[in-house]
Scaffold this motif. Structure first.
Motif, short mmCIF file in Angstrom:
data_model
loop_
_atom_site.label_atom_id
_atom_site.label_comp_id
_atom_site.label_asym_id
_atom_site.label_seq_id
_atom_site.Cartn_x
_atom_site.Cartn_y
_atom_site.Cartn_z
N SER A 1 45.27 -17.28 -30.40
CA SER A 1 44.93 -16.30 -31.42
C SER A 1 46.14 -16.06 -32.32
O SER A 1 47.23 -15.75 -31.82
N TYR A 2 45.95 -16.21 -33.63
CA TYR A 2 47.07 -16.00 -34.54
C TYR A 2 46.56 -15.64 -35.93
O TYR A 2 45.41 -15.92 -36.28
N GLU A 3 47.46 -15.06 -36.71
CA GLU A 3 47.22 -14.83 -38.13
C GLU A 3 48.12 -15.79 -38.90
O GLU A 3 49.33 -15.83 -38.66
N TRP A 4 47.52 -16.56 -39.79
CA TRP A 4 48.31 -17.47 -40.62
C TRP A 4 48.79 -16.70 -41.86
O TRP A 4 47.99 -16.14 -42.60
N VAL A 5 50.09 -16.66 -42.05
CA VAL A 5 50.67 -15.99 -43.21
C VAL A 5 51.20 -17.07 -44.14
O VAL A 5 52.19 -17.75 -43.82
N TYR B 1 54.02 -18.00 -39.92
CA TYR B 1 54.38 -18.07 -41.33
C TYR B 1 54.57 -19.54 -41.69
O TYR B 1 55.38 -20.24 -41.06
N ARG C 1 51.83 -13.98 -35.47
CA ARG C 1 51.74 -14.38 -36.87
C ARG C 1 52.52 -15.68 -37.06
O ARG C 1 53.68 -15.78 -36.62
N LYS D 1 50.39 -25.43 -36.58
CA LYS D 1 48.98 -25.02 -36.70
C LYS D 1 48.09 -25.87 -35.79
O LYS D 1 47.17 -25.35 -35.14
N ASP E 1 53.72 -11.49 -30.44
CA ASP E 1 53.05 -10.19 -30.31
C ASP E 1 54.03 -9.05 -30.06
O ASP E 1 53.79 -7.91 -30.46
#
Length: 199
Positions: free
Chosen positions: A25-29, A4, A2, A16, A58
């Motif tokens: 692979s990532y989640e943008w918070v 942030y 993730r 980014k 992870d």
């Protein structure tokens, strides 16, 4: 993983860009720094300095400071030279970016774009530092294609983030053709992943 961050921040943008260029692979918070979301107890429990960007890996480990994150994410990739001396030269630019470039250009941009101050209200000492930083980059890039070595590295990404927004802080890029050509090369090298006017 993730990430942030707030894309009004060049420090977040460069993380980014690296993640996208490398296909990670990532989640943008999203963290709205203007609303104080980097100062909440939950955020501070992960990143005690209360700054963006921050990364939760992870395995749950947390990492802050944009250039440290770049270094970690880009390890063993084409964005870090294999030669030890070139790596050190890359680090030289990364340290310089955080000490001599970002504190002047980013703060002037923030004052003008987000606080609504006129160009004339900028801190003269920050303006002088920003002009000096851009002048140094212009001289360097007049004799080379990339900041270090023969290809784009995380030094280019780190410096790209706030340089391409320098005009928003009242700094003129028109008289700096080497920087402008380099910005075009960076945009091309990063495969169109540059969200140059977000925020």
């Amino acid at each position: 993983m993730r990430i942030y961050g707030d894309l009004v921040s060049g420090n977040c943008l460069k993380v980014k860009i690296v993640a996208d260029v490398l296909g990670l692979s990532y989640e943008w918070v999203a963290v709205d720094i203007l609303e104080g979301e980097s100062r909440t107890p939950d955020y501070l429990s992960r990143f005690p300095a209360g700054q963006v960007p921050g990364v939760v890996l992870d395995d749950g480990r947390c990492l802050a400071q944009s250039n440290a994150i770049l270094r970690y994410l880009a390890r063993d990739s084409v964005l870090i030279p294999q030669d030890a001396f070139l790596q050190a030269k890359m680090d030289e630019w990364l340290f310089w970016e955080q000490y001599s470039h970002e504190p002047a250009i980013a703060v002037c941009r923030f004052d003008m774009r987000y606080l609504g101050k006129p160009r004339e209200a900028r801190d003269p000492s920050r303006v002088a530092r920003g002009e000096a930083a851009l002048d140094l980059m212009e001289r360097h890039l007049a004799g080379t294609t990339w900041m270090v070595g023969d290809g784009a590295t995380i030094a280019d990404i780190a410096l790209f983030a706030y340089t391409h927004w320098a005009d928003e802080g009242g700094f003129a890029l028109g008289p700096r053709p080497a920087i402008r050509a380099w910005l075009t090369r960076c945009t091309s090298a990063f495969g169109g992943r540059v969200t140059s006017r977000q925020g």
